[in-house]
Design an enzyme around this catalytic site. Structure first.
Site, PDB file in Angstrom:
ATOM      1  N   LYS A   1       0.833  -1.199   0.000  1.00 25.53           N
ATOM      2  CA  LYS A   1       0.000   0.000   0.000  1.00 25.53           C
ATOM      3  C   LYS A   1       0.869   1.252   0.000  1.00 25.53           C
ATOM      4  O   LYS A   1       0.684   2.150  -0.824  1.00 25.53           O
ATOM      5  CB  LYS A   1      -0.920   0.011   1.222  1.00 25.53           C
ATOM      6  CG  LYS A   1      -1.867   1.204   1.254  1.00 25.53           C
ATOM      7  CD  LYS A   1      -2.625   1.303   2.563  1.00 25.53           C
ATOM      8  CE  LYS A   1      -1.761   1.903   3.649  1.00 25.53           C
ATOM      9  NZ  LYS A   1      -2.513   2.221   4.884  1.00 25.53           N
TER      10      LYS A   1
ATOM     11  N   ASP B   1      -6.370   0.980   0.822  1.00 31.60           N
ATOM     12  CA  ASP B   1      -6.460   1.295   2.249  1.00 31.60           C
ATOM     13  C   ASP B   1      -7.830   0.883   2.755  1.00 31.60           C
ATOM     14  O   ASP B   1      -8.609   0.238   2.042  1.00 31.60           O
ATOM     15  CB  ASP B   1      -6.163   2.778   2.500  1.00 31.60           C
ATOM     16  CG  ASP B   1      -7.297   3.692   2.039  1.00 31.60           C
ATOM     17  OD1 ASP B   1      -8.231   3.216   1.344  1.00 31.60           O
ATOM     18  OD2 ASP B   1      -7.251   4.893   2.382  1.00 31.60           O
TER      19      ASP B   1
END
Length: 293
Positions: A161, A179
């Protein structure tokens, strides 16, 4: 076999119950067809239309962490774990003023860094991560943030991420940032039934051209922060309500829904102290510095 009945002539006839229609085999997890009945083509069309409409709602969407270079972005993204971008943005000015380069932060006194990072929460672990990644940058990459996924994920505290945030926003290389907001919304929209970030990334990535991935991430995350909240989605104020199979999970009354809007959609400050000019031109308000007000 059903019960006998009359056909109107006085004779008994046999009625036959129809067998229930066989359901089509469920498609592989990762498409919306398992819960909406859409074909893959219809899902792609709906997903891309949602992205186009969100692009009109958030034409100024951008990463909500303040940064001036790849080093600041990777550090800020690591610090954003389990806290808000706002709190990170209020904290990093003092950090980068004292330690502007990887070499500076690599040689820092951990106790001094901890004191600066205290407002971010988990400040001891985050201190270890940012000092550790700074040392790795100095020792393994000549003090420069690498521009490849396989190198970024080797840095302490950096996962996929974080790596895609850096690649997409500091290097212009497309990536999907999965996320908590992104995970929540793509499942609400039935783009995928996956729950693991890497599988969500693959499933959603297959619906869009690679060039759209970074902006798509911004659009989805911005919508999740401003309108499609976790506990009380503002369904009645949602611009993509007609395209959402989960419409009605939140407040549908338009007036009540508008009261749930956050940041510039609700007339409040955003998360960046130094947002892009396009955001300010659209009526966005900069966030206040740490301790203001």
């Amino acid at each position: 076999m059903g019960e006998q009945d009359s056909d109107g002539s006085g004779k008994k006839v046999k009625s036959i119950k129809k067998a229930p229609a066989k359901k089509a085999p469920a498609k592989a997890s990762g498409t919306a067809a398992t819960s909406t009945g859409e074909s893959h083509t219809a899902l792609v069309r709906r997903a891309r239309r949602i992205n186009r409409e969100l692009a009109e709602v958030y034409p100024y969407a951008h990463p909500e962490l303040d940064f001036e270079n790849p080093f600041q972005l990777v550090v800020a993204t690591v610090l954003s774990a389990q806290t808000t971008d706002l709190r990170v943005n209020q904290t990093t000015p003092a950090l980068f003023a004292k330690y502007p380069t990887p070499e500076d932060l690599a040689a820092a006194d951990p106790a001094e860094v901890e004191e600066i990072l205290r407002p971010c929460g988990f400040f001891r672990a985050k201190t270890r991560s940012v000092i550790g990644l700074s040392k790795a940058l100095v020792e393994d990459f000549g003090g420069e943030v690498p521009g490849r996924l396989e190198d970024l994920v080797k840095l302490p505290g950096v996962g996929r991420k974080t790596a895609f945030v850096v690649l997409g926003n500091a290097f212009g290389r497309p990536g999907i940032t999965v996320d908590t907001h992104f995970q929540r919304l793509v499942r609400r929209w039935k783009w995928t039934e996956e729950t693991e970030p890497d599988k969500i990334e693959a499933a959603v990535g297959a619906l869009f051209p690679k060039k759209d991935w970074t902006d798509l991430s911004h659009h989805v995350i911005w919508h999740g922060r401003r309108i499609c909240h976790a506990r009380k989605p503002a369904c009645g104020a949602c611009p993509i309500a007609p395209l959402c199979p989960s419409y009605g999970e939140g407040e549908t009354d338009p007036d009540k829904a508008r009261k749930l809007l956050k940041y510039e959609k609700g007339g409040f400050p955003g998360q960046r102290l130094n947002p892009p000019q396009s955001y300010l031109d659209a009526g966005g308000i900069p966030a206040p510095p740490l301790g203001a007000g």
